[in-house]
Design an enzyme around this catalytic site. Sequence first.
Site, short mmCIF file in Angstrom:
data_model
loop_
_atom_site.label_atom_id
_atom_site.label_comp_id
_atom_site.label_asym_id
_atom_site.label_seq_id
_atom_site.Cartn_x
_atom_site.Cartn_y
_atom_site.Cartn_z
N LYS A 190 1.66 9.98 -1.68
CA LYS A 190 1.58 11.35 -0.78
C LYS A 190 1.29 12.56 -1.51
O LYS A 190 2.05 13.58 -1.72
CB LYS A 190 3.19 11.48 -0.26
CG LYS A 190 3.08 12.68 1.09
CD LYS A 190 2.42 12.37 2.08
CE LYS A 190 2.44 13.79 3.26
NZ LYS A 190 1.72 13.44 4.35
N ASP A 198 9.18 -3.07 5.27
CA ASP A 198 9.89 -3.45 6.35
C ASP A 198 9.12 -3.47 7.38
O ASP A 198 9.28 -4.18 8.44
CB ASP A 198 10.94 -2.58 6.53
CG ASP A 198 12.32 -3.08 5.60
OD1 ASP A 198 12.07 -4.11 4.64
OD2 ASP A 198 13.32 -2.75 5.96
#
Length: 336
Positions: free
Chosen positions: A171, A234
């Site tokens: 990011k 996940d």
Amino acid sequence: MYKIAVIPGDGIGKEVMEATLNILKALNIDFDFMFADAGDECKEKTSVALPDKTIEIVKKADACLFGAAGETAADVIVRLRQEMDLFANLRPVKSYPGTNSLFDDLDFMIVRENTEGMYIGDEDYIKDELGNVTGATAKRVITRDASERICEYAFKYAKENNRKKVTGIHKANVLKKTDGLFKKIFYEVAEKYKTEGIESEDFYVDATAMYLLTRPKSFDVIVTTNLFGDILSDEGAGLVGGLGLIPSANIGEDRALFEPVHGSAPDIAGKGLANPVACILSAVMMLEYLDEKEAANAVDKAVLKVLSEKKTVTGDLGGKSTTMEMSEAIKEKIEF
Ligand code: NAI
Ligand code: MG
């Protein structure tokens, strides 16, 4: 002869480990299984969740297989990762037939930095002049060394496993210094592998969360920092249909630990209901790590056959078989 430290742990950890050793013992490979205790039951008996003796055994082994721990999981697994400096967390996202996978033919690898980033645990309270807590902070550390080590690992993995592309996730538009550094190092490493034919690209983590759903097949190897890797892996598990199927590897310079992603599942423990595939595929990753590629391939294929047939599968996959029945069915299909 390979020395394998085996930590079954708690709950279904013990059941899926038994099912996995049943498979490994059927291979024509010489293993010395060294059993060690850790987890909730171990803490009840000995007052520590991770005894020094267990750490000793793990350090002596060529690799470690871990089932699952219960409430003490963080004390056990986080400490083992630190003690063994297991800097790379590998989480494959691979779809198998006969499962709840959202896509067919998915096959990419997420390589997550495992030692720094947001998970160094350096948190503080912000207090006003009266000492009242008005907020809290968490420090996020990105170093050149750890970034280089994980990016190098990801590109080397790509090269050795016939992968074509590595995607760096960050990011850097907001976290300019930390992720700015990670991105810079990612491309430094990428440059070295260009001549080897490995492509590179980078995306922001938020866009990636969407791309994983809209075009997951465009990924090959993903490399990213600790927290982003935890979350994206996940999401990857969700793409390919559930906890009972997802293996993982924690790799260091000369040590490695393999474990299913799931926990001790107290809701189904002791009943033979647990799907052994996540743990068996963790053992497949261990075989690859030990360079037993043929054996790894043979077990992987056997798992694939049993899942496709859908005859001898556990309840989570819509079947009626027990953990050991499924393990036996997989064992019978192994051609090695
Ligand atoms: P969990 O992974 O144990 O279970 C979540 C759900 O998935 C449960 O409904 C369980 O029945 C099901 N499930 C998990 N593995 C399965 C399998 N192999 N076959 C069929 N169904 C399966 O996570 P949960 O419930 O959040 O945690 C239970 C305990 O496990 C806690 O004490 C937690 O601290 C510990 N834990 C340990 C981990 C580890 O040792 N690495 C990781 C995650 C949780
Ligand atoms: Mg996680």
